[in-house]
Design a protein around this motif. Sequence first.
Motif, PDB file in Angstrom:
ATOM      1  N   ASP A   1       0.834  -1.206   0.000  1.00  0.00           N
ATOM      2  CA  ASP A   1       0.000   0.000   0.000  1.00  0.00           C
ATOM      3  C   ASP A   1       0.867   1.255   0.000  1.00  0.00           C
ATOM      4  O   ASP A   1       0.495   2.278  -0.566  1.00  0.00           O
ATOM      5  CB  ASP A   1      -0.947   0.000   1.212  1.00  0.00           C
ATOM      6  CG  ASP A   1      -1.978  -1.132   1.106  1.00  0.00           C
ATOM      7  OD1 ASP A   1      -2.104  -1.704   0.006  1.00  0.00           O
ATOM      8  OD2 ASP A   1      -2.626  -1.457   2.119  1.00  0.00           O
ATOM      9  N   GLY A   2       2.040   1.151   0.638  1.00  0.00           N
ATOM     10  CA  GLY A   2       2.885   2.339   0.768  1.00  0.00           C
ATOM     11  C   GLY A   2       3.934   2.491  -0.320  1.00  0.00           C
ATOM     12  O   GLY A   2       4.778   3.376  -0.236  1.00  0.00           O
ATOM     13  N   MET A   3       3.926   1.654  -1.337  1.00  0.00           N
ATOM     14  CA  MET A   3       4.964   1.755  -2.383  1.00  0.00           C
ATOM     15  C   MET A   3       4.840   3.058  -3.163  1.00  0.00           C
ATOM     16  O   MET A   3       3.731   3.548  -3.398  1.00  0.00           O
ATOM     17  CB  MET A   3       4.817   0.601  -3.395  1.00  0.00           C
ATOM     18  CG  MET A   3       5.472  -0.683  -2.989  1.00  0.00           C
ATOM     19  SD  MET A   3       4.968  -2.023  -4.109  1.00  0.00           S
ATOM     20  CE  MET A   3       5.887  -1.623  -5.600  1.00  0.00           C
ATOM     21  N   ALA A   4       6.000   3.597  -3.576  1.00  0.00           N
ATOM     22  CA  ALA A   4       5.984   4.826  -4.382  1.00  0.00           C
ATOM     23  C   ALA A   4       5.389   4.515  -5.754  1.00  0.00           C
ATOM     24  O   ALA A   4       5.534   3.401  -6.260  1.00  0.00           O
ATOM     25  CB  ALA A   4       7.410   5.337  -4.545  1.00  0.00           C
ATOM     26  N   SER A   5       4.747   5.511  -6.331  1.00  0.00           N
ATOM     27  CA  SER A   5       4.142   5.276  -7.644  1.00  0.00           C
ATOM     28  C   SER A   5       5.141   5.600  -8.755  1.00  0.00           C
ATOM     29  O   SER A   5       6.050   6.388  -8.526  1.00  0.00           O
ATOM     30  CB  SER A   5       2.870   6.101  -7.803  1.00  0.00           C
ATOM     31  OG  SER A   5       3.207   7.419  -8.117  1.00  0.00           O
ATOM     32  N   PRO A   6       5.026   5.027  -9.906  1.00  0.00           N
ATOM     33  CA  PRO A   6       4.044   4.004 -10.255  1.00  0.00           C
ATOM     34  C   PRO A   6       4.429   2.646  -9.663  1.00  0.00           C
ATOM     35  O   PRO A   6       5.585   2.244  -9.751  1.00  0.00           O
ATOM     36  CB  PRO A   6       4.114   3.965 -11.792  1.00  0.00           C
ATOM     37  CG  PRO A   6       5.501   4.429 -12.116  1.00  0.00           C
ATOM     38  CD  PRO A   6       5.920   5.356 -11.028  1.00  0.00           C
ATOM     39  N   ARG A   7       3.449   1.984  -9.053  1.00  0.00           N
ATOM     40  CA  ARG A   7       3.735   0.684  -8.446  1.00  0.00           C
ATOM     41  C   ARG A   7       3.768  -0.393  -9.530  1.00  0.00           C
ATOM     42  O   ARG A   7       2.887  -0.453 -10.384  1.00  0.00           O
ATOM     43  CB  ARG A   7       2.647   0.334  -7.419  1.00  0.00           C
ATOM     44  CG  ARG A   7       2.586   1.295  -6.261  1.00  0.00           C
ATOM     45  CD  ARG A   7       1.610   0.834  -5.203  1.00  0.00           C
ATOM     46  NE  ARG A   7       0.244   0.641  -5.696  1.00  0.00           N
ATOM     47  CZ  ARG A   7      -0.755   0.243  -4.923  1.00  0.00           C
ATOM     48  NH1 ARG A   7      -0.553  -0.026  -3.647  1.00  0.00           N
ATOM     49  NH2 ARG A   7      -1.983   0.110  -5.428  1.00  0.00           N
ATOM     50  N   LEU A   8       4.788  -1.211  -9.453  1.00  0.00           N
ATOM     51  CA  LEU A   8       4.920  -2.331 -10.384  1.00  0.00           C
ATOM     52  C   LEU A   8       4.667  -3.588  -9.568  1.00  0.00           C
ATOM     53  O   LEU A   8       5.442  -3.909  -8.666  1.00  0.00           O
ATOM     54  CB  LEU A   8       6.347  -2.293 -10.931  1.00  0.00           C
ATOM     55  CG  LEU A   8       6.738  -3.109 -12.146  1.00  0.00           C
ATOM     56  CD1 LEU A   8       5.751  -2.965 -13.274  1.00  0.00           C
ATOM     57  CD2 LEU A   8       8.134  -2.676 -12.604  1.00  0.00           C
ATOM     58  N   LEU A   9       3.571  -4.275  -9.870  1.00  0.00           N
ATOM     59  CA  LEU A   9       3.134  -5.387  -9.030  1.00  0.00           C
ATOM     60  C   LEU A   9       2.952  -6.636  -9.880  1.00  0.00           C
ATOM     61  O   LEU A   9       2.793  -6.543 -11.106  1.00  0.00           O
ATOM     62  CB  LEU A   9       1.799  -5.033  -8.356  1.00  0.00           C
ATOM     63  CG  LEU A   9       1.814  -3.761  -7.501  1.00  0.00           C
ATOM     64  CD1 LEU A   9       0.394  -3.324  -7.158  1.00  0.00           C
ATOM     65  CD2 LEU A   9       2.632  -3.988  -6.237  1.00  0.00           C
ATOM     66  N   PHE A  10       2.908  -7.767  -9.200  1.00  0.00           N
ATOM     67  CA  PHE A  10       2.813  -9.020  -9.934  1.00  0.00           C
ATOM     68  C   PHE A  10       1.795  -9.955  -9.288  1.00  0.00           C
ATOM     69  O   PHE A  10       1.692 -10.034  -8.067  1.00  0.00           O
ATOM     70  CB  PHE A  10       4.193  -9.694  -9.968  1.00  0.00           C
ATOM     71  CG  PHE A  10       4.109 -11.138 -10.286  1.00  0.00           C
ATOM     72  CD1 PHE A  10       3.781 -11.540 -11.563  1.00  0.00           C
ATOM     73  CD2 PHE A  10       4.301 -12.098  -9.305  1.00  0.00           C
ATOM     74  CE1 PHE A  10       3.647 -12.885 -11.870  1.00  0.00           C
ATOM     75  CE2 PHE A  10       4.172 -13.440  -9.596  1.00  0.00           C
ATOM     76  CZ  PHE A  10       3.848 -13.829 -10.881  1.00  0.00           C
ATOM     77  N   THR A  11       1.051 -10.659 -10.141  1.00  0.00           N
ATOM     78  CA  THR A  11       0.111 -11.666  -9.636  1.00  0.00           C
ATOM     79  C   THR A  11      -0.075 -12.783 -10.670  1.00  0.00           C
ATOM     80  O   THR A  11       0.207 -12.588 -11.859  1.00  0.00           O
ATOM     81  CB  THR A  11      -1.265 -11.032  -9.325  1.00  0.00           C
ATOM     82  OG1 THR A  11      -2.150 -12.042  -8.849  1.00  0.00           O
ATOM     83  CG2 THR A  11      -1.908 -10.397 -10.547  1.00  0.00           C
ATOM     84  N   HIS A  12      -0.547 -13.949 -10.175  1.00  0.00           N
ATOM     85  CA  HIS A  12      -0.968 -15.021 -11.090  1.00  0.00           C
ATOM     86  C   HIS A  12      -2.503 -15.118 -11.117  1.00  0.00           C
ATOM     87  O   HIS A  12      -3.042 -16.067 -11.675  1.00  0.00           O
ATOM     88  CB  HIS A  12      -0.463 -16.381 -10.587  1.00  0.00           C
ATOM     89  CG  HIS A  12       0.993 -16.663 -10.832  1.00  0.00           C
ATOM     90  ND1 HIS A  12       1.601 -16.519 -12.047  1.00  0.00           N
ATOM     91  CD2 HIS A  12       1.962 -17.150 -10.003  1.00  0.00           C
ATOM     92  CE1 HIS A  12       2.880 -16.883 -11.951  1.00  0.00           C
ATOM     93  NE2 HIS A  12       3.120 -17.259 -10.725  1.00  0.00           N
ATOM     94  N   MET A  13      -3.212 -14.198 -10.484  1.00  0.00           N
ATOM     95  CA  MET A  13      -4.668 -14.348 -10.335  1.00  0.00           C
ATOM     96  C   MET A  13      -5.376 -14.357 -11.699  1.00  0.00           C
ATOM     97  O   MET A  13      -5.056 -13.558 -12.568  1.00  0.00           O
ATOM     98  CB  MET A  13      -5.242 -13.181  -9.531  1.00  0.00           C
ATOM     99  CG  MET A  13      -4.878 -13.210  -8.073  1.00  0.00           C
ATOM    100  SD  MET A  13      -5.999 -14.200  -7.081  1.00  0.00           S
ATOM    101  CE  MET A  13      -7.149 -12.935  -6.566  1.00  0.00           C
ATOM    102  N   PRO A  14      -6.379 -15.209 -11.838  1.00  0.00           N
ATOM    103  CA  PRO A  14      -7.193 -15.174 -13.050  1.00  0.00           C
ATOM    104  C   PRO A  14      -7.972 -13.856 -13.135  1.00  0.00           C
ATOM    105  O   PRO A  14      -8.245 -13.243 -12.097  1.00  0.00           O
ATOM    106  CB  PRO A  14      -8.170 -16.334 -12.862  1.00  0.00           C
ATOM    107  CG  PRO A  14      -7.805 -17.012 -11.613  1.00  0.00           C
ATOM    108  CD  PRO A  14      -6.793 -16.231 -10.880  1.00  0.00           C
TER     109      PRO A  14
END
Length: 308
Positions: free
Chosen positions: A109-122
């Motif tokens: 939640d506190g990451m500086a923008s732009p946040r680069l995130l990763f998921t395997h969610m459908p």
Amino acid sequence: PREEGWFQNSLYQFQGFWHQAWLIQGALGFQKHFKACDDDILLVTTPKSGTTWLKAILYATLNRYPTFHLFPTITPISHNHPLLTTSPHLLLPFVEGMYQDNIFRDQIDGMASPRLLFTHMPYSSLPKSVKHSSCKIVFLCRNPKDNFVSLWHFANKIRPKTWGTLSLEEALDKFCRGVSPHGPFWNHVLEYWLESLKRPDKIKFLKYEDMKDQPATNLKILAHFIGHSFSQEEEVGGVIDDILSICCFENLSNLKVNKEGKLPFGMETSAFFRKGQVGDSVNYLSSEIIEKFDSITQEKLGPHGLKF
Ligand code: A3P
């Protein structure tokens, strides 16, 4: 429903897809609590489709230095780029992994923008705010045969030794029944494919094979898509080549951090590198099995115009 025998954990079916037991709580937390920002960039992949590579490419694209020839691989100028000393898996947080725990969740939640995130969610299980905000989704997949062979090798690398080897036939039976991490593989890919057709500005649908075949062209498209296009000067100055060479299989797989490192929970970073080639599945699959794969792919994806 529950299935044993792939990885260390059982797989459980959750909202129509199979998830590793340790990720379910985090997946629920992600779905319920995650608030997307409009400038978030979310990388989504099928496991073993080249996640490590795309993580590195996206990270390097966002973190280029203002000078040219950023990473002429391994000249002194490049010695301090984070990709040379940190696993790509630690540079992009795995959201459903992090959402298992409030402390990690606060970090995201506190990451500086732009946040680069990763998921395997459908796609169908993504949080509403991801779908409704302007954040971008980069989806990476790979032809099912190579994806399967890579997954089978990986499963054997990370299984407890006492379980013995998972045979190709056993793995194949599970995968083709749809029982694989974040599978059914074909449904996972199809959801993102259909959504990318409806919302091309929201979802960039990428195949490993295309990245391999035309890396520079696809990197430019990708950078433009995430709102970080390369300037004329950067292109002429060789920034695209620099990014591709620092992120290529030969470079990443030979870095100490990726050869000898460990990730939280003890997984060895070397497990994410094997051959890094297109078409290796022909060395493992009989013509009969290849036919079986091709017919499932044709049946499930063909009518929607998706081919591998
Ligand atoms: P193979 O097992 O076919 O070699 P993931 O990163 O999603 O876990 O996928 C792992 C697969 O991507 C493995 O495929 C691995 O070798 C390959 N890979 C890892 N880094 C790569 C890179 N920089 N370029 C191309 N392929 C890479």
